[in-house]
Scaffold this active site. Structure first.
Site, mmCIF file in Angstrom:
data_model
loop_
_atom_site.group_PDB
_atom_site.id
_atom_site.type_symbol
_atom_site.label_atom_id
_atom_site.label_comp_id
_atom_site.label_asym_id
_atom_site.label_seq_id
_atom_site.Cartn_x
_atom_site.Cartn_y
_atom_site.Cartn_z
ATOM 1 N N HIS A 1 0.838 -1.206 0.000
ATOM 2 C CA HIS A 1 0.000 0.000 0.000
ATOM 3 C C HIS A 1 0.875 1.258 0.000
ATOM 4 O O HIS A 1 0.611 2.213 -0.731
ATOM 5 C CB HIS A 1 -0.886 0.054 1.257
ATOM 6 C CG HIS A 1 -1.960 -0.991 1.339
ATOM 7 N ND1 HIS A 1 -2.167 -1.760 2.459
ATOM 8 C CD2 HIS A 1 -2.899 -1.380 0.433
ATOM 9 C CE1 HIS A 1 -3.189 -2.575 2.255
ATOM 10 N NE2 HIS A 1 -3.654 -2.369 1.029
ATOM 11 N N ARG B 1 -1.962 -6.179 -8.058
ATOM 12 C CA ARG B 1 -0.783 -7.006 -7.794
ATOM 13 C C ARG B 1 -0.650 -8.138 -8.793
ATOM 14 O O ARG B 1 0.426 -8.506 -9.199
ATOM 15 C CB ARG B 1 -0.879 -7.635 -6.388
ATOM 16 C CG ARG B 1 -0.676 -6.665 -5.273
ATOM 17 C CD ARG B 1 -1.149 -7.264 -3.978
ATOM 18 N NE ARG B 1 -2.563 -7.610 -4.063
ATOM 19 C CZ ARG B 1 -3.309 -7.966 -3.044
ATOM 20 N NH1 ARG B 1 -2.765 -8.080 -1.846
ATOM 21 N NH2 ARG B 1 -4.584 -8.243 -3.202
ATOM 22 N N LYS C 1 -16.673 -6.730 6.387
ATOM 23 C CA LYS C 1 -15.472 -7.580 6.358
ATOM 24 C C LYS C 1 -14.952 -7.873 7.766
ATOM 25 O O LYS C 1 -13.907 -8.499 7.909
ATOM 26 C CB LYS C 1 -14.365 -6.900 5.533
ATOM 27 C CG LYS C 1 -14.682 -6.817 4.057
ATOM 28 C CD LYS C 1 -13.494 -6.298 3.252
ATOM 29 C CE LYS C 1 -13.836 -6.234 1.770
ATOM 30 N NZ LYS C 1 -12.805 -5.582 0.970
ATOM 31 N N SER D 1 -2.995 -7.750 3.180
ATOM 32 C CA SER D 1 -3.348 -7.544 4.597
ATOM 33 C C SER D 1 -3.844 -8.858 5.199
ATOM 34 O O SER D 1 -3.537 -9.183 6.343
ATOM 35 C CB SER D 1 -4.446 -6.486 4.724
ATOM 36 O OG SER D 1 -4.003 -5.267 4.207
HETATM 37 O O1 PNS Z 1 -8.979 -2.803 0.448
HETATM 38 P P1 PNS Z 1 -10.276 -3.316 -0.114
HETATM 39 O O2 PNS Z 1 -11.086 -3.980 0.987
HETATM 40 O O3 PNS Z 1 -10.087 -4.203 -1.318
HETATM 41 O O4 PNS Z 1 -11.066 -2.026 -0.611
HETATM 42 C C1 PNS Z 1 -12.345 -2.152 -1.197
HETATM 43 C C2 PNS Z 1 -13.082 -0.790 -1.175
HETATM 44 C C3 PNS Z 1 -13.175 -0.256 0.238
HETATM 45 C C4 PNS Z 1 -12.320 0.204 -2.040
HETATM 46 C C5 PNS Z 1 -14.497 -1.032 -1.786
HETATM 47 O O5 PNS Z 1 -15.114 -2.066 -1.094
HETATM 48 C C6 PNS Z 1 -15.365 0.223 -1.738
HETATM 49 O O6 PNS Z 1 -15.200 1.103 -2.543
HETATM 50 N N1 PNS Z 1 -16.271 0.286 -0.746
HETATM 51 C C7 PNS Z 1 -17.174 1.397 -0.601
HETATM 52 C C8 PNS Z 1 -18.597 0.987 -0.989
HETATM 53 C C9 PNS Z 1 -18.835 1.177 -2.469
HETATM 54 O O7 PNS Z 1 -18.698 2.254 -3.021
HETATM 55 N N2 PNS Z 1 -19.240 0.083 -3.148
HETATM 56 C C10 PNS Z 1 -19.603 0.112 -4.546
HETATM 57 C C11 PNS Z 1 -18.403 0.119 -5.481
HETATM 58 S S1 PNS Z 1 -17.888 -1.498 -5.827
#
Ligand code: PNS
Length: 160
Positions: free
Chosen positions: A17, A90, A41, A128
């Site tokens: 990150h 990645r 999560k 993570s």
């Molecule tokens: O690190 P992660 O868990 O892969 O990040 C995922 C994240 C937080 C970027 C994604 O789940 C997100 O954008 N969540 C906010 C809710 C949202 O907007 N959902 C619709 C778009 S898919």
């Protein structure tokens, strides 16, 4: 002023990150690291703990702010005045989810753009999730996460 949002759960932040943040800083004037509450999560760290670990890991003077967010990413980005999101890619296994998310976000906000950055090769196997598992089982994770995250993981699992 080019502003980009770098969203994620960051549970906890890893060196991968941090590498993506550094790369994003070379492309944009300002970055907001947007820390999703990601309650579904069941994160190990609270959103405040995750934000604190990120802030403690950033190089001094970096044009980076760290903010928690809840709800839709497009709404958060809009409220911050940005339509650009940075995500790390990645491996091919990341692609499907990232592709779906990029298209969904664009459907929700047509001006939205997703920019994918590849982290340093020696970070591509770090996640993570795996780091938490290694730390939970007593392994040394200092090679994979910044000091603040390694210390927080140690404390968290000592108290379990
Ligand atoms: O690190 P992660 O868990 O892969 O990040 C995922 C994240 C937080 C970027 C994604 O789940 C997100 O954008 N969540 C906010 C809710 C949202 O907007 N959902 C619709 C778009 S898919």
């Amino acid at each position: 002023m080019k502003l980009a949002i770098y969203p994620g759960s960051f549970d906890p932040i890893t060196l991968g990150h941090l590498d993506v943040i550094e790369r994003a800083c070379a492309l944009f004037d300002r970055i907001i690291v947007a820390v999703a509450t990601s309650e579904a999560k069941h994160p190990l760290f609270s959103v405040d703990e995750r934000c604190a670990m990120i802030r403690a890991s950033l190089p001094a003077g970096a044009p980076v702010e760290v903010k928690p967010f809840d709800g839709l990413l497009v709404d958060f980005a809009r409220s911050e005045g940005s339509v650009v999101v940075v995500r790390g890619l990645r491996a091919i296994s990341d692609f499907e989810f990232e592709f779906q998310m990029a298209l969904m976000n664009r459907r929700l906000e047509p001006k939205f753009e997703s920019v994918f950055l590849t982290p340093r090769e020696d970070c591509t196997f770090i996640s993570s999730r795996i780091v938490k598992e290694v730390a939970r089982l007593g392994g040394d994770v200092r090679e994979f996460v910044p000091v603040a995250a390694a210390e927080s993981l140690k404390k968290k699992f000592q108290s379990h």
